[in-house]
Structure formats: structure tokens, C-alpha cells
Design an enzyme around this catalytic site. Structure first.
Site, PDB file in Angstrom:
ATOM      1  N   ASN A   8      42.314  38.754  40.290  1.00 19.18           N
ATOM      2  CA  ASN A   8      42.781  38.272  38.912  1.00 19.18           C
ATOM      3  C   ASN A   8      43.685  37.264  39.152  1.00 19.18           C
ATOM      4  O   ASN A   8      44.842  37.206  39.353  1.00 19.18           O
ATOM      5  CB  ASN A   8      43.579  39.699  38.466  1.00 19.18           C
ATOM      6  CG  ASN A   8      43.981  39.327  36.980  1.00 19.18           C
ATOM      7  OD1 ASN A   8      43.810  38.303  36.410  1.00 19.18           O
ATOM      8  ND2 ASN A   8      44.926  40.166  36.460  1.00 19.18           N
ATOM      9  N   LYS A  10      45.093  35.386  36.871  1.00 14.18           N
ATOM     10  CA  LYS A  10      45.973  35.434  35.695  1.00 14.18           C
ATOM     11  C   LYS A  10      45.900  33.998  35.142  1.00 14.18           C
ATOM     12  O   LYS A  10      44.880  33.306  35.160  1.00 14.18           O
ATOM     13  CB  LYS A  10      47.377  35.916  35.937  1.00 14.18           C
ATOM     14  CG  LYS A  10      47.132  37.281  36.674  1.00 14.18           C
ATOM     15  CD  LYS A  10      48.490  38.099  36.604  1.00 14.18           C
ATOM     16  CE  LYS A  10      48.329  39.418  37.328  1.00 14.18           C
ATOM     17  NZ  LYS A  10      49.632  40.336  37.664  1.00 14.18           N
ATOM     18  N   HIS A  94      44.720  45.130  30.441  1.00 13.78           N
ATOM     19  CA  HIS A  94      45.717  44.957  31.663  1.00 13.78           C
ATOM     20  C   HIS A  94      47.094  45.082  30.956  1.00 13.78           C
ATOM     21  O   HIS A  94      47.196  44.772  29.757  1.00 13.78           O
ATOM     22  CB  HIS A  94      45.539  43.577  32.019  1.00 13.78           C
ATOM     23  CG  HIS A  94      46.381  43.137  33.277  1.00 13.78           C
ATOM     24  ND1 HIS A  94      47.567  43.023  33.314  1.00 13.78           N
ATOM     25  CD2 HIS A  94      46.046  43.278  34.357  1.00 13.78           C
ATOM     26  CE1 HIS A  94      48.088  42.841  34.224  1.00 13.78           C
ATOM     27  NE2 HIS A  94      47.066  43.215  35.166  1.00 13.78           N
ATOM     28  N   GLU A  96      49.690  43.421  31.019  1.00 18.20           N
ATOM     29  CA  GLU A  96      50.416  42.232  30.509  1.00 18.20           C
ATOM     30  C   GLU A  96      49.770  42.036  29.290  1.00 18.20           C
ATOM     31  O   GLU A  96      50.360  41.584  28.353  1.00 18.20           O
ATOM     32  CB  GLU A  96      50.033  41.026  31.420  1.00 18.20           C
ATOM     33  CG  GLU A  96      51.105  40.974  32.674  1.00 18.20           C
ATOM     34  CD  GLU A  96      50.264  40.449  33.955  1.00 18.20           C
ATOM     35  OE1 GLU A  96      49.297  39.631  33.869  1.00 18.20           O
ATOM     36  OE2 GLU A  96      50.982  40.727  35.052  1.00 18.20           O
ATOM     37  N   GLU A 168      46.614  51.118  37.449  1.00 20.46           N
ATOM     38  CA  GLU A 168      47.555  49.861  37.881  1.00 20.46           C
ATOM     39  C   GLU A 168      49.079  50.353  37.438  1.00 20.46           C
ATOM     40  O   GLU A 168      49.442  50.050  36.247  1.00 20.46           O
ATOM     41  CB  GLU A 168      47.314  48.409  37.216  1.00 20.46           C
ATOM     42  CG  GLU A 168      46.047  47.941  37.595  1.00 20.46           C
ATOM     43  CD  GLU A 168      46.125  46.332  37.612  1.00 20.46           C
ATOM     44  OE1 GLU A 168      46.014  45.714  38.706  1.00 20.46           O
ATOM     45  OE2 GLU A 168      46.201  46.131  36.649  1.00 20.46           O
ATOM     46  N   GLY A 174      53.032  42.860  40.418  1.00 17.34           N
ATOM     47  CA  GLY A 174      53.940  41.638  40.521  1.00 17.34           C
ATOM     48  C   GLY A 174      55.604  41.973  41.051  1.00 17.34           C
ATOM     49  O   GLY A 174      56.172  41.113  40.935  1.00 17.34           O
ATOM     50  N   SER A 214      50.663  44.844  43.500  1.00 22.10           N
ATOM     51  CA  SER A 214      51.467  44.327  44.818  1.00 22.10           C
ATOM     52  C   SER A 214      50.366  44.683  46.029  1.00 22.10           C
ATOM     53  O   SER A 214      51.110  45.019  46.865  1.00 22.10           O
ATOM     54  CB  SER A 214      52.730  44.958  44.858  1.00 22.10           C
ATOM     55  OG  SER A 214      53.739  44.647  43.974  1.00 22.10           O
TER      56      SER A 214
HETATM   57  P1  PGA Z   1      49.895  41.980  41.507  1.00 26.29           P
HETATM   58  O1  PGA Z   1      48.883  41.976  40.050  1.00 26.29           O
HETATM   59  O2  PGA Z   1      48.716  42.126  42.673  1.00 26.29           O
HETATM   60  O3  PGA Z   1      50.504  40.565  41.598  1.00 26.29           O
HETATM   61  O4  PGA Z   1      50.731  42.828  41.428  1.00 26.29           O
HETATM   62  C1  PGA Z   1      48.077  43.067  39.966  1.00 26.29           C
HETATM   63  C2  PGA Z   1      47.443  42.858  38.580  1.00 26.29           C
HETATM   64  O5  PGA Z   1      48.308  42.685  37.713  1.00 26.29           O
HETATM   65  O6  PGA Z   1      46.134  43.193  38.294  1.00 26.29           O
END
Ligand code: PGA
Length: 252
Positions: A8, A10, A94, A96, A168, A174, A214
Site C-alpha cells: 500500500n 498510500k 482503511h 486512514e 490492521e 505507521g 508496522s
Molecule cells: P504501515 O502501514 O506498514 O506503514 O504501518 C500499513 C497500512 O496502513 O496498511
């Protein structure tokens, strides 16, 4: 079953040159790897670019979709458009999107139904926040997200696609603070139980559960080999070819 690795990206990278470099390095790095399914989810404008660079082992995925098929919805991209340009997967719900764009479980449900209608494989994201976890609400949150997100969806619609649920935990995304193997396992058990109660045991077995939050080269193998997750959703680490290739090698 082959693990699914979803990159992903983003809202990255910022230029076409960087996309080309990143994609080519990933492509080189995964040349000999056969026993996994790899999906790249770039920002919308890069979908066609990646399609042109094409690589048969790398599937195209989108980070979101709109639920209507067409019409006056400025700024949106429908599941139909995504499918027609060659996308096979779409991330839906997601955290976000839920946080910055106020996506509710009802909106997430509409998007999942739109994807299923045209057999676009959904990667349905769920997970609790730190506060919810601290209050012991993890199971209740997962149950609510699954029940509302999967409302009015039939068993046969799920059987018609590759259906993924991405666990998640919001506190792990993140943050460099991944969920432990035990926590991932216990969330996967909760998810399977909820799916079984909503549908049936056979549907629960058919749905694949992946982990995101992460992920890096040091922890990736644990989720597949110890926690028995069906794949990984990789954010930050998927923007560094070397790191992503190490993750891929660790689970293949
Ligand atoms: P990350 O993001 O690996 O940077 O923690 C995962 C995600 O948002 O799918």
C-alpha cells in the site's frame, strides 16, 4: 495457499521517475519468487503506469473505490473503472480513510458491495484504536465493523471472489509498534468466529485474513509462519524496494 503481499503505497511516491525506479527494483527482486501473490496499490494516476510496466507476478490493486458505477461524482473513481483498467484488488475501509475522510461502516459496506458486484477482490480493513483496545473493546469493535461492513452480502458473492479481511490495529499503523504474534492470532480467531456467526463455517474458511501495521523485514515471517496469517498489508516498508523484497523473501 500462497500468502498475499499487498504493497500500500498510500500517497507516495511523488514523481513518475520514482515510481519507475521503485517498480523496477521490486520487479527485479521478485524474479525467482513464485509461491506468493503480490499486489501493488499505488495512487490512482500510477495504476496505468504500473500496468504498462507490467509484470505477470504483480497484480494491480487500488487503495479505495466509490460505490456508484458512474455519473456526476467529481473526484471519485468507481469500482467499475478500476476493474476495466485491469485492477484485480481494492483496499476498502482503511483506517486512514475512516479517520481523515469520515468513512463510516455503512460507506465501507456500499464500497464492498460495489466491488463484489463486478468481482473485484476486496481487501476489507478493520481494526481497533489504542483507546478501544485499552478499554477491552477489541472484540466489540471488530464485530461491529464486520457486521455492518458485510451487511446484505450473500455467501455466494463471497464465494465468487478472493475475499480478504485485513486486520490492521490502528495503533500499529505507521507507528513502528506492531501487534504481537499472539495479539494477531487472537484477533484472527475473533474474526473467524464472527464470520462464522454471520455466514457459516465454510465461508469463514474461504475468507483469508491478512495482517497490517508496522511490518518490516524482521517481523514479517512471524505473522505468516507463527500467527498463520494468510498475508500482509505493507505500508511504509513497501516504499523501499530492498525492505519490501526482504519481506517477500522472508515469507516465500
Ligand atoms: P504501515 O502501514 O506498514 O506503514 O504501518 C500499513 C497500512 O496502513 O496498511
Amino acid at each position: 495457499m500462497k500468502p498475499l503481499i499487498v504493497a500500500n503505497w498510500k500517497m507516495n511516491p511523488q514523481s513518475l521517475d520514482e515510481v519507475r525506479r521503485l517498480f523496477n527494483s521490486i520487479k527485479k527482486g521478485i524474479k525467482k519468487i513464485k509461491n506468493l501473490e503480490m499486489v501493488i496499490c499505488p495512487p490512482f494516476p500510477y495504476l496505468l503506469v504500473i500496468k504498462l510496466y507490467s509484470h505477470k507476478a504483480i497484480k494491480l490493486g487500488a487503495q479505495d473505490c466509490f460505490w456508484e458505477e458512474k455519473g456526476a461524482f467529481t473526484g471519485e473513481v468507481s469500482a467499475v473503472i478500476l476493474k476495466n483498467i485491469g485492477c484485480q484488488y481494492v483496499i476498502i475501509g482503511h483506517s486512514e480513510r475512516r479517520r481523515y475522510f469520515q468513512e463510516t461502516d455503512e460507506i465501507v459496506n456500499k464500497k464492498i458491495r460495489a466491488a463484489l458486484k463486478i468481482k473485484l477482490n476486496p481487501i476489507f480493513c478493520i481494526g481497533e484504536t489504542q483507546t478501544e483496545r485499552d478499554k477491552g473493546q477489541t472484540q466489540a469493535v471488530l464485530k461491529k465493523q464486520l457486521t455492518l461492513g458485510l451487511k446484505d452480502i450473500s455467501k455466494s458473492q463471497i464465494e465468487d471472489v478472493k475475499f480478504f479481511i485485513a486486520y490492521e490495529p490502528v495503533w500499529a499503523i505507521g507507528t513502528g509498534n506492531p501487534c504481537s504474534v499472539e495479539e494477531a492470532m487472537s484477533a484472527a480467531i475473533m474474526i473467524r468466529k464472527i464470520i462464522t456467526s454471520l455466514f457459516s463455517f465454510s465461508i469463514s474458511k474461504k475468507i483469508r485474513i491478512i495482517y497490517g501495521g508496522s511490518i518490516n523485514r524482521k517481523n514479517s515471517a512471524n505473522y505468516i509462519k507463527e500467527a498463520k496469517m494468510d498475508g500482509l498489508l505493507v505500508g511504509g516498508a513497501s516504499l523501499e524496494a530492498k525492505e519490501l523484497i526482504s519481506i517477500i523473501k522472508s515469507v516465500s
